[in-house]
Write an enzyme that holds these catalytic residues in place. Sequence first.
Site, PDB file in Angstrom:
ATOM      1  N   LYS A  12     -29.270  34.663  -2.055  1.00 61.75           N
ATOM      2  CA  LYS A  12     -30.726  34.590  -2.001  1.00 61.75           C
ATOM      3  C   LYS A  12     -31.353  35.684  -1.156  1.00 61.75           C
ATOM      4  CE  LYS A  12     -32.469  30.409  -1.645  1.00 61.75           C
ATOM      5  NZ  LYS A  12     -32.983  29.153  -1.049  1.00 61.75           N
ATOM      6  N   GLY A  21     -21.401  27.002  18.352  1.00 62.78           N
ATOM      7  CA  GLY A  21     -20.412  26.252  19.131  1.00 62.78           C
ATOM      8  C   GLY A  21     -18.980  26.628  18.860  1.00 62.78           C
ATOM      9  N   GLY A  22     -18.538  26.555  17.608  1.00 64.36           N
ATOM     10  CA  GLY A  22     -17.149  26.889  17.372  1.00 64.36           C
ATOM     11  C   GLY A  22     -16.533  26.175  16.193  1.00 64.36           C
ATOM     12  N   ASP A  60     -30.894  24.163  -2.878  1.00 67.23           N
ATOM     13  CA  ASP A  60     -30.943  24.577  -4.287  1.00 67.23           C
ATOM     14  C   ASP A  60     -29.745  24.098  -5.089  1.00 67.23           C
ATOM     15  OD1 ASP A  60     -32.855  25.988  -2.956  1.00 67.23           O
ATOM     16  OD2 ASP A  60     -32.192  27.975  -3.603  1.00 67.23           O
ATOM     17  N   ARG A  72     -23.162  12.826  17.860  1.00 67.29           N
ATOM     18  CA  ARG A  72     -24.501  13.382  17.692  1.00 67.29           C
ATOM     19  C   ARG A  72     -25.528  12.356  17.265  1.00 67.29           C
ATOM     20  NH1 ARG A  72     -23.396  19.236  14.850  1.00 67.29           N
ATOM     21  NH2 ARG A  72     -22.561  20.158  16.741  1.00 67.29           N
ATOM     22  N   SER A 125     -17.480  21.866  10.237  1.00 71.66           N
ATOM     23  CA  SER A 125     -18.122  22.505   9.101  1.00 71.66           C
ATOM     24  C   SER A 125     -17.608  23.922   8.903  1.00 71.66           C
ATOM     25  CB  SER A 125     -19.632  22.510   9.293  1.00 71.66           C
ATOM     26  OG  SER A 125     -20.220  23.223   8.263  1.00 71.66           O
ATOM     27  N   LEU A 126     -17.544  24.672  10.000  1.00 70.50           N
ATOM     28  CA  LEU A 126     -17.017  26.032   9.879  1.00 70.50           C
ATOM     29  C   LEU A 126     -15.588  25.989   9.359  1.00 70.50           C
ATOM     30  CD1 LEU A 126     -18.331  27.872  13.076  1.00 70.50           C
ATOM     31  CD2 LEU A 126     -19.131  28.096  10.732  1.00 70.50           C
TER      32      LEU A 126
HETATM   33  C1  FAD Z   1     -27.916  26.699  14.124  1.00 66.41           C
HETATM   34  C2  FAD Z   1     -26.646  26.170  13.559  1.00 66.41           C
HETATM   35  C3  FAD Z   1     -25.512  26.036  14.364  1.00 66.41           C
HETATM   36  C4  FAD Z   1     -24.317  25.542  13.839  1.00 66.41           C
HETATM   37  N1  FAD Z   1     -23.214  25.478  14.645  1.00 66.41           N
HETATM   38  C5  FAD Z   1     -22.028  25.076  14.095  1.00 66.41           C
HETATM   39  C6  FAD Z   1     -20.832  25.077  14.860  1.00 66.41           C
HETATM   40  O1  FAD Z   1     -20.829  25.448  16.030  1.00 66.41           O
HETATM   41  N2  FAD Z   1     -19.684  24.681  14.267  1.00 66.41           N
HETATM   42  C7  FAD Z   1     -19.630  24.285  12.968  1.00 66.41           C
HETATM   43  O2  FAD Z   1     -18.564  23.970  12.472  1.00 66.41           O
HETATM   44  N3  FAD Z   1     -20.750  24.289  12.216  1.00 66.41           N
HETATM   45  C8  FAD Z   1     -21.936  24.669  12.750  1.00 66.41           C
HETATM   46  N4  FAD Z   1     -23.060  24.661  11.974  1.00 66.41           N
HETATM   47  C9  FAD Z   1     -22.953  24.299  10.588  1.00 66.41           C
HETATM   48  C10 FAD Z   1     -22.374  25.426   9.776  1.00 66.41           C
HETATM   49  O3  FAD Z   1     -22.798  26.649  10.312  1.00 66.41           O
HETATM   50  C11 FAD Z   1     -22.831  25.347   8.337  1.00 66.41           C
HETATM   51  O4  FAD Z   1     -22.686  24.067   7.848  1.00 66.41           O
HETATM   52  C12 FAD Z   1     -22.004  26.261   7.471  1.00 66.41           C
HETATM   53  O5  FAD Z   1     -22.025  27.542   8.014  1.00 66.41           O
HETATM   54  C13 FAD Z   1     -22.477  26.262   6.050  1.00 66.41           C
HETATM   55  O6  FAD Z   1     -21.831  27.310   5.348  1.00 66.41           O
HETATM   56  P1  FAD Z   1     -22.086  27.524   3.811  1.00 66.41           P
HETATM   57  O7  FAD Z   1     -21.405  28.775   3.429  1.00 66.41           O
HETATM   58  O8  FAD Z   1     -21.777  26.292   3.077  1.00 66.41           O
HETATM   59  O9  FAD Z   1     -23.672  27.682   3.749  1.00 66.41           O
HETATM   60  P2  FAD Z   1     -24.538  28.866   4.358  1.00 66.41           P
HETATM   61  O10 FAD Z   1     -23.818  29.555   5.423  1.00 66.41           O
HETATM   62  O11 FAD Z   1     -25.881  28.351   4.650  1.00 66.41           O
HETATM   63  O12 FAD Z   1     -24.610  29.856   3.133  1.00 66.41           O
HETATM   64  C14 FAD Z   1     -25.298  29.526   1.961  1.00 66.41           C
HETATM   65  C15 FAD Z   1     -25.807  30.787   1.363  1.00 66.41           C
HETATM   66  O13 FAD Z   1     -26.319  30.540   0.060  1.00 66.41           O
HETATM   67  C16 FAD Z   1     -27.574  31.161  -0.075  1.00 66.41           C
HETATM   68  N5  FAD Z   1     -28.315  30.438  -1.093  1.00 66.41           N
HETATM   69  C17 FAD Z   1     -29.024  29.297  -0.949  1.00 66.41           C
HETATM   70  N6  FAD Z   1     -29.566  28.957  -2.143  1.00 66.41           N
HETATM   71  C18 FAD Z   1     -29.180  29.892  -3.043  1.00 66.41           C
HETATM   72  C19 FAD Z   1     -29.425  30.090  -4.421  1.00 66.41           C
HETATM   73  N7  FAD Z   1     -30.213  29.275  -5.100  1.00 66.41           N
HETATM   74  N8  FAD Z   1     -28.858  31.137  -5.028  1.00 66.41           N
HETATM   75  C20 FAD Z   1     -28.088  32.027  -4.330  1.00 66.41           C
HETATM   76  N9  FAD Z   1     -27.842  31.889  -3.019  1.00 66.41           N
HETATM   77  C21 FAD Z   1     -28.376  30.832  -2.391  1.00 66.41           C
HETATM   78  C22 FAD Z   1     -28.166  31.071   1.302  1.00 66.41           C
HETATM   79  O14 FAD Z   1     -29.228  31.951   1.488  1.00 66.41           O
HETATM   80  C23 FAD Z   1     -26.957  31.390   2.160  1.00 66.41           C
HETATM   81  O15 FAD Z   1     -26.745  32.761   2.268  1.00 66.41           O
HETATM   82  C24 FAD Z   1     -24.262  25.152  12.488  1.00 66.41           C
HETATM   83  C25 FAD Z   1     -25.388  25.280  11.684  1.00 66.41           C
HETATM   84  C26 FAD Z   1     -26.571  25.776  12.193  1.00 66.41           C
HETATM   85  C27 FAD Z   1     -27.755  25.892  11.300  1.00 66.41           C
END
Ligand code: FAD
Lengths: 531, 228
Positions: A115, A128-129, A292, A354, A465-466
């Site tokens: 996106k 955090g980690g 989405d 949490r 989650s990471l």
């Molecule tokens: C502030 C914060 C701190 C966190 N700290 C931790 C932590 O310390 N430890 C831990 O384990 N987890 C943590 N989490 C949670 C973890 O970071 C997320 O759950 C995880 O990174 C999600 O990864 P993902 O690849 O599934 O999604 P994302 O990393 O959000 O990636 C999704 C991607 O898809 C894109 N996208 C969205 N919709 C569309 C579409 N329609 N078409 C194309 N692309 C699209 C987005 O723009 C984004 O680039 C934290 C989250 C946040 C917000």
Amino acid sequence: MSDLIEEFYARVPVMDETPAPSLSSEDRQKLLTHFYPDYRPEGKATLRVGPNAGTVVPEEIAALLESRSRLQGPRTLPENPDREVDILIIGGGGAGITAALHAVEQGADVLLATKLRVGDSNTVMAEGGIQSALGEGDSPVEHFRDTFRGGHGANDPTLLSILVQEGPRMVEWLISRGILFDRDPQGNLSLRKGGGTSRPRLISAKDYTGLELVRVLKEDVVNAPLEILEFSPAVELLQGPGGACAGAVLWDLDSRKHIFVKSRTTILATGGSGRLHIGGFATSNHFGATGDGLSMAYRLGAKLVHVDSFQYHPTGVIFPSEMAGMLITEAVRGAGARMYNTLGRRFVNELETRDVVASAIIRECAEGRGVPTPSGASGVYLDLASIDRDAGEGTVAKRFPNIVKLMTRHNVDPTKVPILVYPTLHYQNGGVQTDAQSRTAIPHLLVAGEASGGLHGTNRLMGNSLLELFVFGRRAGLEAAQEARERPPFSWKEVSIAHVDQFEKDLAREFKGGDRPIAPTLFPDYRRKDS
Amino acid sequence: MDNALKESQTMVHVTINGRDYKVPAGSTMVQAMWYTGHEVIHGIGCLGGVCGACASVYRMKGDFRLRNALACQTLVQDGMSFSMLDSYPIQRAHYDVAALSDPKEELFTFYPESATCRNCNACTEVCPQGIDVRDAVWRANFGDFKAVADLTMSCVMCGLCVSRCIAEMAPHEIALYARRAYGAKELPYPENLKIRLDEIVAGTFSKEMDRLLGLSTGELKKECEVKS
Ligand SMILES: Cc1cc2nc3c(=O)[nH]c(=O)nc-3n(C[C@H](O)[C@H](O)[C@H](O)COP(=O)(O)OP(=O)(O)OC[C@H]3O[C@@H](n4cnc5c(N)ncnc54)[C@H](O)[C@@H]3O)c2cc1C
Ligand code: SF4
Ligand code: SF4
Ligand code: FES
């Protein structure tokens, strides 16, 4: 502005360090039922259309799922697709990048569409980690038990057993890419404690864990032999023979044109939905977190799980208001930060899970013991100064440089004064139901990362989650490559978006032609309404 | 933004992309853009000060100095005139970190411009993260990759240092290379990870894991209920 801040901090009460009384499991349950948003009846709707009809979800999620398409009818496909690939990966966060790197290694022809820019995601924000059971006296089994307990026993045990057993191997992969996790003096990975766990198990890169992961993996993915389309969100999935997924329709945000992609396998890695501001909560999520993937997959008939379950991170900044929603990592509480209400009293053990801590904060504010802010919100104090008192002057600055930097920019020095916090919408616990291979109910549609559901039950533990991104991102990438090799060829003529027409018909029938919102929204709109 | 207005009750004058507006004091630069009706897509990523998408350039009224900032984290001030930089073109090296054999020498293969630093310090002065970028470039050149890692851990890859470098290099990419090489090639393999991986491969935990997976949900809940 500084006057406002000075005035605000002039009212901080004397803090009484006496710990809050500990909770029995009945107390916890009561606290959750009374105050945790998931368990509250207000702002909920029962789904009427689609695979999860009958499920009670937040209204914002109902609006996301029971929605009309961005593609206006009559919906026809062009003569030929704009792109034809083995694997289409939708979403360039941690899960999408990991899947892409592993799929490319298998020789697959991959298109990664995202996106914003690659890496603009929730992943980059993680502070955090990552949980990984590396300590002496710890084991994948303990990790399993803690997570299952934290998830209220609603976790899919098979997915969870994979997570805890393959986790350390993915940590090895990350290190081999040159990711710099904190080390102890012996060179071991440093392990820290997060809420709800029985052992220290968090590995991190100061409080820049997500940034460090993304910087490195992004460099690898842009150097890998695959095509990347940025600023091109998917707005609809395509249907092929037998109801299987056959690609997606992307929307080029700059040329404002659709791009039709035919693919043999599709991986949804679109992340979470914090920017839907469920229940009016502020959010810690990145700008594109609008759920989405859920709405597109739902229309194609994929089943969702636990989409009534969200994580409200207890400590989001609530004052100054321009920072609303910004996360203060749980690791500060692991390190000894304390919370106080407006009377200067501690009101919950800071290391409860949490959901319990968040409920306790909501209770304090609902019952008049919150600290009022100038804009009419309320919150509680999160005091980091106790970390420096316990562990020595300078510890906060050393371990949490990012928090200090960000708060100081807004004229709040967190080593001296407490941060005002309130729960912030943080994580989508559920998502599209997936199996051990990241497969969904729809053939050739895989889902990985925060968009998937089942693994975390109804409350995710910090750091899981990471870990999930890497464990299941890899699995999705490998599975996609295999499916792409094995799927019988099909022609563009067999591809359609008839499922969208059908879904809208069902909507019209159930809602008696009443207007339904359009989704995915792609971005929140924060512009002033009369600007 | 509306909260900022409620909080501060005052408006300030700003200029966005050359046009004058009044916005609530206490807004960030990005919030000021929303307040004035701009749709911002290029230039926003995390809104949390870590992705570097919102690099911006500004001047204050009556001051000749050109300043830079991350727009999602910087509060507007009266008399501020700003524009977003969206993206700064860079050249990045194509390498596989696992295949590096002499990373310190190979730095000059991938980034020969690294050696042309003229010590002007503009990168350090502009960095919104307060990184001593100039020092990091020199440490990289001298092969002290550990120092580069320590100096640049907070880099958000915004590219503002590139925009000012008179030697036209991309210091943040050089730092990324040095950090990665340090992590993948110099740091010892962590012993605690090795021990745990060996145990997993040997199947040390399989029996207990299988037992847990054989339980009913009710039994499993009971087993996991208490912290051990
Ligand atoms: C502030 C914060 C701190 C966190 N700290 C931790 C932590 O310390 N430890 C831990 O384990 N987890 C943590 N989490 C949670 C973890 O970071 C997320 O759950 C995880 O990174 C999600 O990864 P993902 O690849 O599934 O999604 P994302 O990393 O959000 O990636 C999704 C991607 O898809 C894109 N996208 C969205 N919709 C569309 C579409 N329609 N078409 C194309 N692309 C699209 C987005 O723009 C984004 O680039 C934290 C989250 C946040 C917000
Ligand atoms: S080193 Fe360069 S890219 Fe990194 S934060 Fe500083 S100015 Fe931005
Ligand atoms: S701006 Fe360029 S030339 Fe100047 S000190 Fe930094 S790296 Fe060297
Ligand atoms: S939007 Fe990510 S740093 Fe500003």
